[in-house]
Design a protein around this motif. Structure first.
Motif, short mmCIF file in Angstrom:
data_model
loop_
_atom_site.label_atom_id
_atom_site.label_comp_id
_atom_site.label_asym_id
_atom_site.label_seq_id
_atom_site.Cartn_x
_atom_site.Cartn_y
_atom_site.Cartn_z
N LEU A 69 6.54 3.44 5.84
CA LEU A 69 7.33 2.22 5.91
C LEU A 69 6.95 1.40 7.14
CD1 LEU A 69 9.68 0.52 4.78
CD2 LEU A 69 11.22 1.94 6.16
N LYS A 70 6.86 2.05 8.29
CA LYS A 70 6.52 1.35 9.53
C LYS A 70 5.11 0.77 9.45
CE LYS A 70 5.97 2.03 14.48
NZ LYS A 70 5.99 2.99 15.57
N GLU A 71 4.16 1.54 8.95
CA GLU A 71 2.78 1.05 8.82
C GLU A 71 2.71 -0.18 7.92
OE1 GLU A 71 0.37 5.31 9.27
OE2 GLU A 71 0.91 4.57 7.28
N GLU A 72 3.51 -0.16 6.85
CA GLU A 72 3.50 -1.30 5.91
C GLU A 72 4.04 -2.55 6.60
OE1 GLU A 72 2.48 -3.30 2.54
OE2 GLU A 72 1.98 -1.23 3.01
N PHE A 73 5.10 -2.41 7.35
CA PHE A 73 5.63 -3.55 8.08
C PHE A 73 4.64 -4.02 9.15
CE2 PHE A 73 9.89 -2.44 6.43
CZ PHE A 73 10.34 -3.70 6.08
N VAL A 93 0.88 -1.18 0.00
CA VAL A 93 0.00 0.00 0.00
C VAL A 93 0.91 1.22 0.00
CG1 VAL A 93 -1.82 1.24 1.23
CG2 VAL A 93 -1.81 -1.27 1.22
N LYS A 94 0.99 1.86 -1.16
CA LYS A 94 1.96 2.94 -1.36
C LYS A 94 1.69 4.17 -0.51
CE LYS A 94 2.82 1.16 -5.98
NZ LYS A 94 2.45 -0.17 -5.58
N GLU A 95 0.46 4.31 0.01
CA GLU A 95 0.11 5.47 0.85
C GLU A 95 0.50 5.26 2.31
OE1 GLU A 95 -2.21 3.85 -1.11
OE2 GLU A 95 -1.99 5.22 -2.80
N MET A 125 13.42 -3.84 10.02
CA MET A 125 13.77 -2.71 9.15
C MET A 125 15.28 -2.51 9.14
SD MET A 125 10.63 0.08 9.43
CE MET A 125 11.20 0.74 10.95
N ASP A 126 15.91 -2.63 10.32
CA ASP A 126 17.37 -2.53 10.40
C ASP A 126 18.03 -3.64 9.58
OD1 ASP A 126 17.16 -0.36 12.11
OD2 ASP A 126 17.55 -1.52 13.92
N LEU A 127 17.52 -4.86 9.72
CA LEU A 127 18.05 -6.01 9.00
C LEU A 127 17.95 -5.82 7.50
CD1 LEU A 127 19.12 -8.97 9.28
CD2 LEU A 127 16.73 -9.69 9.26
N MET A 128 16.88 -5.19 7.05
CA MET A 128 16.67 -4.97 5.62
C MET A 128 17.47 -3.77 5.09
SD MET A 128 14.57 -7.32 4.53
CE MET A 128 15.49 -8.38 5.61
N GLY A 129 18.13 -3.04 5.99
CA GLY A 129 18.99 -1.94 5.56
C GLY A 129 18.34 -0.57 5.58
N PHE A 130 17.14 -0.46 6.17
CA PHE A 130 16.48 0.84 6.26
C PHE A 130 17.06 1.64 7.42
CE2 PHE A 130 13.33 -1.79 4.08
CZ PHE A 130 13.04 -0.97 3.00
N GLN A 131 17.09 2.95 7.24
CA GLN A 131 17.56 3.85 8.29
C GLN A 131 16.39 4.27 9.17
OE1 GLN A 131 20.92 4.52 8.51
NE2 GLN A 131 20.98 3.01 6.86
N ASP A 158 8.63 7.54 6.01
CA ASP A 158 8.59 7.77 4.56
C ASP A 158 7.49 6.89 3.94
OD1 ASP A 158 10.74 9.41 4.98
OD2 ASP A 158 12.19 8.18 3.87
N LEU A 159 6.84 7.40 2.93
CA LEU A 159 5.80 6.63 2.25
C LEU A 159 6.43 5.51 1.42
CD1 LEU A 159 3.36 9.40 0.98
CD2 LEU A 159 3.14 7.95 3.01
N VAL A 160 5.75 4.39 1.36
CA VAL A 160 6.21 3.25 0.57
C VAL A 160 6.43 3.67 -0.89
CG1 VAL A 160 5.49 0.99 -0.33
CG2 VAL A 160 5.15 1.54 2.09
#
Length: 149
Positions: free
Chosen positions: A20-24, A15-17, A86-92, A98-100
């Motif tokens: 990042l956290k909400e998507e996870f 869901v692009k809207e 998120m850390d494991l996947m390389g996100f800061q 940030d929006l997906v």
């Protein structure tokens, strides 16, 4: 045995809207429902007066049941699991809100993979995971999968 699959068309499921956290966090449908019900029950309790002790007891019993479900499902540690993934996947950390839609295809693949990993599968199936990825993302995925062994 828990299996999980990252489908080739997983990007269509994002869901692009959402942030990042909400998507996870969307992985945890049942747990999110428990938390939502718990908040609604707390709000209902706040509106009750002491005039109807039976109703108050009914709401308190429901709240206790929901709190037990929440503890059984470890809902209070979901955010820390999401942060770790998120850390494991390389996100800061500053990308949490940030929006997906703002992420490239390679980073969306990491979102999809992270969501699959949050389900804690014993077996992970990947359907052509390198399709539409740039070289950097392919190399990251290969290294990531090697490290998981």
């Amino acid at each position: 045995l828990r299996t999980a699959m990252l489908r080739q068309e997983f990007v269509d499921e994002l869901v692009k809207e959402r942030t990042l956290k909400e998507e996870f966090m969307s992985v945890f449908e049942e747990e999110n429902k428990i938390l939502s019900d718990l908040k609604a029950t707390e709000a209902e309790l706040e509106t009750l007066s002491g005039d109807d002790p039976d109703k108050m007891q009914e709401v308190l019993d429901r709240m206790q049941e929901l709190q037990q479900k929440a503890e059984d499902k470890d809902v209070y540690i979901l955010e820390s699991r999401v942060k770790k993934t998120m850390d494991l996947m390389g996100f800061q950390e500053d990308e949490t809100d940030d929006l997906v839609a703002s992420f490239s295809g390679g980073w969306k693949m990491r979102i999809g993979l992270g969501k699959v990993l949050l389900r804690e599968p014993n077996v992970l199936l990947l359907d052509e995971p390198t399709n539409h990825l740039d070289l950097e993302s392919v190399e990251w995925l290969e290294a990531f999968l090697r490290e998981q062994n």
